[in-house]
Design an enzyme around this catalytic site. Structure first.
Site, mmCIF file in Angstrom:
data_model
loop_
_atom_site.group_PDB
_atom_site.id
_atom_site.type_symbol
_atom_site.label_atom_id
_atom_site.label_comp_id
_atom_site.label_asym_id
_atom_site.label_seq_id
_atom_site.Cartn_x
_atom_site.Cartn_y
_atom_site.Cartn_z
ATOM 1 N N HIS A 306 -0.659 0.197 0.458
ATOM 2 C CA HIS A 306 -1.240 -0.187 -0.822
ATOM 3 C C HIS A 306 -0.725 0.753 -1.892
ATOM 4 C CE1 HIS A 306 -4.155 -1.326 -3.859
ATOM 5 N NE2 HIS A 306 -4.279 -2.430 -3.178
ATOM 6 N N ASP A 363 -6.021 -7.482 3.206
ATOM 7 C CA ASP A 363 -5.410 -8.716 3.698
ATOM 8 C C ASP A 363 -5.203 -8.718 5.199
ATOM 9 O OD1 ASP A 363 -5.194 -10.049 1.268
ATOM 10 O OD2 ASP A 363 -3.527 -8.772 0.701
HETATM 11 N N1 CMC Z 1 5.541 -1.598 6.355
HETATM 12 C C1 CMC Z 1 6.503 -0.657 6.512
HETATM 13 N N2 CMC Z 1 6.816 0.258 5.581
HETATM 14 C C2 CMC Z 1 6.144 0.221 4.430
HETATM 15 C C3 CMC Z 1 5.122 -0.721 4.185
HETATM 16 C C4 CMC Z 1 4.818 -1.653 5.209
HETATM 17 N N3 CMC Z 1 3.882 -2.565 5.025
HETATM 18 N N4 CMC Z 1 4.609 -0.530 2.950
HETATM 19 C C5 CMC Z 1 5.290 0.500 2.426
HETATM 20 N N5 CMC Z 1 6.210 0.960 3.324
HETATM 21 C C6 CMC Z 1 7.103 2.121 3.132
HETATM 22 C C7 CMC Z 1 8.239 1.767 2.187
HETATM 23 O O1 CMC Z 1 9.386 1.317 2.894
HETATM 24 C C8 CMC Z 1 8.483 3.079 1.488
HETATM 25 O O2 CMC Z 1 9.241 3.892 2.338
HETATM 26 P P1 CMC Z 1 10.296 4.971 1.707
HETATM 27 O O3 CMC Z 1 9.474 5.925 0.912
HETATM 28 O O4 CMC Z 1 10.926 5.578 2.898
HETATM 29 O O5 CMC Z 1 11.237 4.174 0.865
HETATM 30 C C9 CMC Z 1 7.094 3.711 1.374
HETATM 31 O O6 CMC Z 1 6.342 3.132 2.468
HETATM 32 C C10 CMC Z 1 6.378 3.428 0.059
HETATM 33 O O7 CMC Z 1 6.394 2.023 -0.148
HETATM 34 P P2 CMC Z 1 6.580 1.340 -1.572
HETATM 35 O O8 CMC Z 1 7.138 -0.028 -1.384
HETATM 36 O O9 CMC Z 1 7.321 2.287 -2.476
HETATM 37 O O10 CMC Z 1 5.083 1.267 -2.037
HETATM 38 P P3 CMC Z 1 4.520 0.337 -3.191
HETATM 39 O O11 CMC Z 1 3.334 1.037 -3.718
HETATM 40 O O12 CMC Z 1 5.599 -0.028 -4.155
HETATM 41 O O13 CMC Z 1 4.127 -1.016 -2.430
HETATM 42 C C11 CMC Z 1 2.899 -2.605 -1.199
HETATM 43 C C12 CMC Z 1 2.839 -1.321 -2.053
HETATM 44 C C13 CMC Z 1 1.480 -3.099 -0.946
HETATM 45 C C14 CMC Z 1 3.674 -3.703 -1.994
HETATM 46 C C15 CMC Z 1 3.640 -2.294 0.134
HETATM 47 O O14 CMC Z 1 2.921 -1.328 0.867
HETATM 48 C C16 CMC Z 1 3.871 -3.543 0.980
HETATM 49 O O15 CMC Z 1 4.891 -4.230 0.795
HETATM 50 N N6 CMC Z 1 2.907 -3.892 1.899
HETATM 51 C C17 CMC Z 1 2.980 -5.106 2.664
HETATM 52 C C18 CMC Z 1 2.461 -6.265 1.817
HETATM 53 C C19 CMC Z 1 0.938 -6.230 1.688
HETATM 54 O O16 CMC Z 1 0.217 -6.047 2.643
HETATM 55 N N7 CMC Z 1 0.464 -6.454 0.424
HETATM 56 C C20 CMC Z 1 -0.987 -6.554 0.145
HETATM 57 C C21 CMC Z 1 -1.500 -5.441 -0.713
HETATM 58 S S1 CMC Z 1 -3.305 -5.399 -0.735
HETATM 59 C C22 CMC Z 1 -3.772 -6.831 -1.569
HETATM 60 C C23 CMC Z 1 -3.482 -6.739 -3.032
HETATM 61 O O17 CMC Z 1 -4.115 -5.928 -3.715
HETATM 62 O O18 CMC Z 1 -2.640 -7.520 -3.488
#
Ligand code: CMC
Length: 428
Positions: A306, A363
């Site tokens: 998140h 989710d």
């Molecule tokens: N599985 C594997 N690695 C992950 C995941 C995951 N679900 N989420 C983040 N990471 C890694 C990512 O690769 C990155 O690694 P590095 O620092 O080595 O590049 C690090 O963790 C930080 O991730 P980010 O993408 O920079 O984080 P963000 O804040 O931009 O993204 C997120 C947040 C929710 C989009 C992401 O965690 C994700 O894609 N999760 C899966 C989709 C999901 O479950 N979304 C629902 C969110 S809750 C409901 C809502 O509020 O919408």
């Protein structure tokens, strides 16, 4: 002394005001930075940008705190149903018994769709995603209620809010009925919000439909935990569109589009699809955890991580209990839930997920609950939209009430070609 931050640019020093929120969050106010220094701030994805000062929802991602209008989500969920929660979010205070009854009454009165609206559903392909239908039909409300589109008229806004809240479940359930070829089931105004939605989804003219009170309870809880989450992607979209003084229907329709994406509300659908994929592939959870950790593999564990919660997601904690209870009570052994549990265990112990603070989010469990209730997978994000509606409305209203409201218009740092000479078509 005034609270200020000092910014050093070359040998020039600029002082910038510091704004402190009621929970002592501090922000450097950069709104005058460009006019005073010619510089802007750059923050792709708005990771560290406060776009508004808001009084609706407080969340502390480090400590896993979520409060609606100051009330902890755990207390709201334990004491209110979704309609009372919606009132709290939209109007700012818990309602008195009379205010709540009036609110319930007016929502019941507006559940029907204009009969002409039904014909829209015939135009969509049978396999249309219900989020696309939801967004289109909400947008179309502005064609049916042209008398109440003025964002500056409180009476028009109020009636539009009631229409939106009351009609969204009908619009949503009709989109499902269309997709499976069953006749639309009209709303029943003697029923409460969740009961009514369930009967519109599942009742058929040929046999009686009994509403399961456990399903109603689970649905209520899910709608409550989704009801607001401050400046997330869809809410920011609603505010962004609304800031141009577009009407509330157009603003909410845009928010539905933003919610649809798998990185936001679409994650509940993506999560169960991922669990199904793991199951079909033999149930080897470790394999998928390894794929998620592999830098060269774009695969991510849906339902994990998140932007804000870096400890635990309090919404996930709340609904996990319901998820367990519901499946236990139904004596239903869903292999998907076993996979989910295994995945949760493995991921929570894996150093990659621990270091990156990737916990199961809302989710992760909501999809499993929807599945247990019998909600089809393509409707999961629609349910999220129904839950988030009062939050979107509250933010739209708050923005319009703000004396400092301005059209939202971010800036950019241009990285394209500098001026070049135009090349005529025959010389390219
Ligand atoms: N599985 C594997 N690695 C992950 C995941 C995951 N679900 N989420 C983040 N990471 C890694 C990512 O690769 C990155 O690694 P590095 O620092 O080595 O590049 C690090 O963790 C930080 O991730 P980010 O993408 O920079 O984080 P963000 O804040 O931009 O993204 C997120 C947040 C929710 C989009 C992401 O965690 C994700 O894609 N999760 C899966 C989709 C999901 O479950 N979304 C629902 C969110 S809750 C409901 C809502 O509020 O919408």
């Amino acid at each position: 002394m005034e609270d200020v931050a000092t910014l050093k640019i070359g040998d020039r020093e600029e002082t910038l005001p510091v704004v402190t929120g009621t929970e002592n969050e501090r922000a450097v106010d950069v709104s005058k930075l460009r006019s005073e220094t010619g510089m802007i701030t750059l923050d792709e994805g708005y990771v560290n940008t406060g776009a508004v000062a808001s009084s609706i929802t407080y969340l502390d991602g480090e400590q896993g705190i979520l409060r609606y209008r100051g009330y902890p989500i755990e207390e709201v969920a334990a004491n209110c149903d979704f309609i009372e929660t919606s009132y709290l979010l939209i109007y700012g205070e818990l309602p008195t018994a009379e205010q709540l009854e009036n609110f319930r009454h007016s929502l019941r009165r507006h559940t029907l769709l204009h009969e002409d609206m039904r014909s829209f559903y015939n135009g969509f392909p049978r396999d249309a995603h219900p989020m696309a239908i939801l967004s289109s039909v909400v947008s179309a409300l502005s064609t049916f209620y042209q008398d109440s589109l003025n964002p500056g008229d409180p009476e028009q806004v109020e009636i539009s809010i009631q229409r939106l809240m009351a009609k969204l479940p009908t619009i949503a359930a009709f989109s499902y009925k269309k997709s499976i070829g069953q006749p639309f089931h009209y709303p029943r105004n003697d029923l409460a919000y969740c009961e009514n939605f369930l009967q519109m989804m599942f009742a058929v003219p040929t046999e009686p439909y009994e509403i399961d009170p456990d399903f109603v309870e689970a649905l209520n809880l899910l709608l409550i935990v989704h009801a607001d989450h401050e400046q997330n992607c869809s809410t920011s979209t609603v505010r962004m569109v609304g800031s141009s003084n577009a009407n509330i229907f157009a603003s909410i329709a845009a928010g539905i589009g933003a919610l649809w994406g798998p990185l936001h509300g679409g994650a509940n659908q993506a999560c169960v699809e991922m669990l199904e994929r793991i199951l079909a592939d033999g149930g080897d959870v470790d394999k998928y955890v390894d794929m998620a950790k592999d830098k060269d593999n774009p695969f991510r564990l849906m339902g994990f991580g998140h932007r804000v919660y870096k400890n635990h997601d309090p919404r996930a904690k709340l609904i996990r209990v319901t998820c367990d209870r519901l499946l236990e009570k139904m004596e239903r052994n869903d292999p998907i839930f076993d996979i989910a549990k295994k995945l949760e265990e493995v991921a929570l112990q894996d150093p990659y997920f621990i270091e990156k603070k990737l916990y199961p989010n809302v989710d992760f469990y909501s999809g499993v609950i929807y599945r247990a209730i019998g909600i089809p997978i393509q409707m999961f994000t629609v349910l999220f939209a129904m839950g988030r509606l009062p939050g979107w409305i509250a933010h739209w209203k708050e923005m319009h009430a703000s004396p400092s409201k301005r059209i939202c218009r971010p800036r950019q740092v241009y990285m394209g070609p500098t001026e070049r000479q135009f090349v005529p078509l025959d010389q390219r």
